[in-house]
Scaffold this motif. Structure first.
Motif, PDB file in Angstrom:
ATOM      1  N   ILE A 131       0.800  -1.224   0.000  1.00  0.00           N
ATOM      2  CA  ILE A 131       0.000   0.000   0.000  1.00  0.00           C
ATOM      3  C   ILE A 131       0.835   1.278   0.000  1.00  0.00           C
ATOM      4  O   ILE A 131       0.491   2.230  -0.712  1.00  0.00           O
ATOM      5  CB  ILE A 131      -1.014  -0.006   1.173  1.00  0.00           C
ATOM      6  CG1 ILE A 131      -2.109  -1.057   0.902  1.00  0.00           C
ATOM      7  CG2 ILE A 131      -1.640   1.370   1.372  1.00  0.00           C
ATOM      8  CD1 ILE A 131      -3.131  -1.186   2.021  1.00  0.00           C
ATOM      9  N   PRO A 132       1.934   1.380   0.757  1.00  0.00           N
ATOM     10  CA  PRO A 132       2.698   2.642   0.703  1.00  0.00           C
ATOM     11  C   PRO A 132       3.118   3.044  -0.707  1.00  0.00           C
ATOM     12  O   PRO A 132       3.008   4.228  -1.075  1.00  0.00           O
ATOM     13  CB  PRO A 132       3.914   2.343   1.600  1.00  0.00           C
ATOM     14  CG  PRO A 132       3.402   1.345   2.589  1.00  0.00           C
ATOM     15  CD  PRO A 132       2.461   0.473   1.801  1.00  0.00           C
ATOM     16  N   VAL A 133       3.572   2.090  -1.512  1.00  0.00           N
ATOM     17  CA  VAL A 133       3.959   2.392  -2.889  1.00  0.00           C
ATOM     18  C   VAL A 133       2.721   2.723  -3.721  1.00  0.00           C
ATOM     19  O   VAL A 133       2.737   3.648  -4.545  1.00  0.00           O
ATOM     20  CB  VAL A 133       4.732   1.216  -3.510  1.00  0.00           C
ATOM     21  CG1 VAL A 133       5.059   1.493  -4.977  1.00  0.00           C
ATOM     22  CG2 VAL A 133       6.017   0.952  -2.733  1.00  0.00           C
ATOM     23  N   ALA A 134       1.635   1.979  -3.496  1.00  0.00           N
ATOM     24  CA  ALA A 134       0.389   2.249  -4.213  1.00  0.00           C
ATOM     25  C   ALA A 134      -0.155   3.636  -3.876  1.00  0.00           C
ATOM     26  O   ALA A 134      -0.652   4.348  -4.753  1.00  0.00           O
ATOM     27  CB  ALA A 134      -0.646   1.178  -3.883  1.00  0.00           C
ATOM     28  N   GLU A 135      -0.039   4.019  -2.614  1.00  0.00           N
ATOM     29  CA  GLU A 135      -0.518   5.339  -2.204  1.00  0.00           C
ATOM     30  C   GLU A 135       0.309   6.452  -2.844  1.00  0.00           C
ATOM     31  O   GLU A 135      -0.221   7.498  -3.208  1.00  0.00           O
ATOM     32  CB  GLU A 135      -0.481   5.474  -0.680  1.00  0.00           C
ATOM     33  CG  GLU A 135      -1.736   4.998   0.010  1.00  0.00           C
ATOM     34  CD  GLU A 135      -2.950   5.850  -0.363  1.00  0.00           C
ATOM     35  OE1 GLU A 135      -2.940   7.061  -0.128  1.00  0.00           O
ATOM     36  OE2 GLU A 135      -3.915   5.276  -0.910  1.00  0.00           O
TER      37      GLU A 135
END
Length: 250
Positions: A131-135
């Motif tokens: 999620i951090p990269v997706a965000e």
């Protein structure tokens, strides 16, 4: 606009109203602002459709604040800073009160008034750990004026979770697929849709993942057509590219 300013400056230099040195400095200031430690590209929005993005990692807090201040003086649109910790955000916010922080994405966004959003970009992650990269990808695309839908934790280990998102996959104009481990998610999505898929390998995984290298190689070797691959953990690059695909007139 710059051409007209340049013409006036040259006329002033030729007529003696400006010294050559002063005129040259003003001409330079039209294209970049020299802060000694950084030459801020204040014309990038005109050339590329979006202002220079601040990559905070490796910069001091004071340097980030100075660059943000200069961009805020010149930019007509939103300003984005990536890989920013909370300390950097607080310093920027003390200088520019409209700054907003996304803790997961580690991004700072300075909004320059209402921005019209267009198109539809889907950001989908294989796992919660991605999620951090997706965000970072989602925030980048939103900051550039795109409508973004997020769908997280739909990896191929439970394929039914992905198939349940068929309507969202089909309604998107561009899809950003973020995955670590073996990186299979973009290949599966590429076999289901008729639109560009931007694959983002992450460094999430056990030892043989080699810090995202195995996911990167899987994505590069995909047999699904229509997939483009950005670098490991490069959510920003994926969001930027998706925006250019979504409204290339920028």
């Amino acid at each position: 606009m710059n051409e007209e300013i340049l013409r006036v400056l040259l006329e002033q230099i030729n007529s003696g109203l400006l010294s050559v040195e002063t005129g040259i400095n003003q001409i330079k200031e039209m294209y970049y602002s020299d802060l000694d430690f950084a030459k801020v590209d204040i014309q990038r929005q005109d050339r590329c459709g979006f202002s220079e993005v601040i990559y905070c990692q490796g910069k001091t807090t004071a340097q980030v604040v100075a660059i943000a201040r200069k961009l805020n003086e010149h930019s007509r649109g939103n300003i984005l800073a990536t890989r920013a910790n909370h300390e950097v955000y607080l310093a920027v916010c003390a200088e520019i009160s409209t700054a907003e922080y996304n803790e997961l994405a580690q991004t700072i966004v300075i909004k320059k008034g209402p921005q019209k959003s267009t198109g539809h970009i889907l950001v989908i992650s294989a796992g919660t750990s991605d999620i951090p990269v997706a965000e970072e990808a989602a925030v980048t695309a939103e900051t550039m004026g795109n409508d973004v839908t997020r769908v997280y934790d739909t990896g191929v280990a439970g394929l039914h979770r992905l198939l349940a998102q068929t309507d969202k996959l089909n309604s998107a104009r561009v899809i950003i697929a973020v995955a670590g481990m073996e990186g299979a998610l973009p290949s599966v999505i590429g076999g289901l849709v008729n639109k560009p898929v931007i694959a983002v390998p992450t460094s999430v995984g056990y030892g043989a993942n080699f810090g995202g290298l195995s996911a990167l190689l899987t994505m590069l070797n995909s047999c699904s057509a229509g997939i483009g691959v950005v670098n490991i953990d490069n959510g920003f690059g994926a969001g930027f590219l998706a925006s250019l695909i979504n409204h290339p007139q920028c």
